[in-house]
Design a protein around this motif. Structure first.
Motif, short mmCIF file in Angstrom:
data_model
loop_
_atom_site.label_atom_id
_atom_site.label_comp_id
_atom_site.label_asym_id
_atom_site.label_seq_id
_atom_site.Cartn_x
_atom_site.Cartn_y
_atom_site.Cartn_z
N ASP A 1 1.14 -0.55 -0.21
CA ASP A 1 0.11 0.05 0.29
C ASP A 1 0.58 1.10 0.06
N ASP A 2 1.71 1.58 0.80
CA ASP A 2 3.02 2.17 0.77
C ASP A 2 4.50 1.95 -0.07
N ALA A 3 3.63 1.79 -1.05
CA ALA A 3 5.67 1.39 -1.85
C ALA A 3 5.85 2.38 -2.43
N LEU A 4 6.55 2.60 -3.14
CA LEU A 4 7.24 3.51 -4.21
C LEU A 4 7.98 2.85 -5.21
N VAL A 5 7.39 3.30 -5.99
CA VAL A 5 8.48 3.88 -7.43
C VAL A 5 8.92 5.15 -7.96
N ASN A 6 10.09 4.77 -8.16
CA ASN A 6 11.28 5.71 -8.56
C ASN A 6 11.31 5.37 -10.02
N ASP A 7 10.67 6.39 -10.99
CA ASP A 7 10.94 5.91 -12.89
C ASP A 7 11.12 7.80 -13.14
N GLN A 8 12.37 8.19 -13.79
CA GLN A 8 13.14 9.43 -14.71
C GLN A 8 13.20 10.54 -13.41
N LEU A 9 13.54 10.23 -12.20
CA LEU A 9 13.80 11.38 -10.99
C LEU A 9 12.70 11.18 -10.47
N ARG A 10 11.75 10.79 -10.84
CA ARG A 10 10.71 10.82 -9.54
C ARG A 10 9.55 10.24 -9.58
N ASP A 11 9.64 10.65 -7.95
CA ASP A 11 8.87 9.06 -7.22
C ASP A 11 7.57 9.08 -6.90
N TYR A 12 6.71 8.42 -6.71
CA TYR A 12 5.53 7.26 -7.00
C TYR A 12 5.36 7.27 -5.77
N TRP A 13 4.12 7.55 -4.42
CA TRP A 13 4.69 6.86 -3.31
C TRP A 13 2.91 6.24 -3.00
N GLY A 14 2.86 4.99 -2.81
CA GLY A 14 1.49 4.51 -2.85
C GLY A 14 0.58 3.98 -3.36
N LYS A 15 0.15 3.21 -3.64
CA LYS A 15 -0.39 2.96 -4.97
C LYS A 15 -1.91 3.70 -5.70
N LYS A 16 -2.37 5.08 -5.34
CA LYS A 16 -2.80 5.80 -6.39
C LYS A 16 -1.93 6.16 -7.19
#
Length: 94
Positions: free
Chosen positions: A6-21
């Motif tokens: 639920d609180d995962a982090l994706v970092n793509d192209q030096l941008r953080d995306y926190w959480g499933k939404k």
């Protein structure tokens, strides 16, 4: 999406995306929207993490990118979920 915590982090192209939404919005825009294809060429287990090397193609602007365009996906699992995914373009094969 079920594989991400639920609180995962994706970092793509030096941008953080926190959480499933945020991750869902990123995937819809940058993966599905760009019709990305990912051809895995190598998988490396490093302790409890995984590095997936893949050739990437799709309907995105490829000007200035190498051919093949290779990305490294660094997955960190925890309790059977992905808690972190970092996506990088490496200049050298691992």
């Amino acid at each position: 999406m079920v594989t991400f915590a639920d609180d995962a982090l994706v970092n793509d192209q030096l941008r953080d995306y926190w959480g499933k939404k945020a991750i869902r919005d990123w995937a819809e825009r940058d993966i599905i929207g760009e019709r990305l294809t990912i051809a895995v060429t190598k998988v490396v287990r490093h302790y409890e993490s995984f590095i997936v090397i893949a050739d990437i193609d799709g309907n995105f602007d490829k000007r200035g990118l190498p051919d093949p365009f290779v990305l490294a996906f660094y997955f960190t699992p925890h309790n059977e979920f992905i808690v972190q995914l970092i996506i990088l373009r490496n200049r050298h094969d691992i």
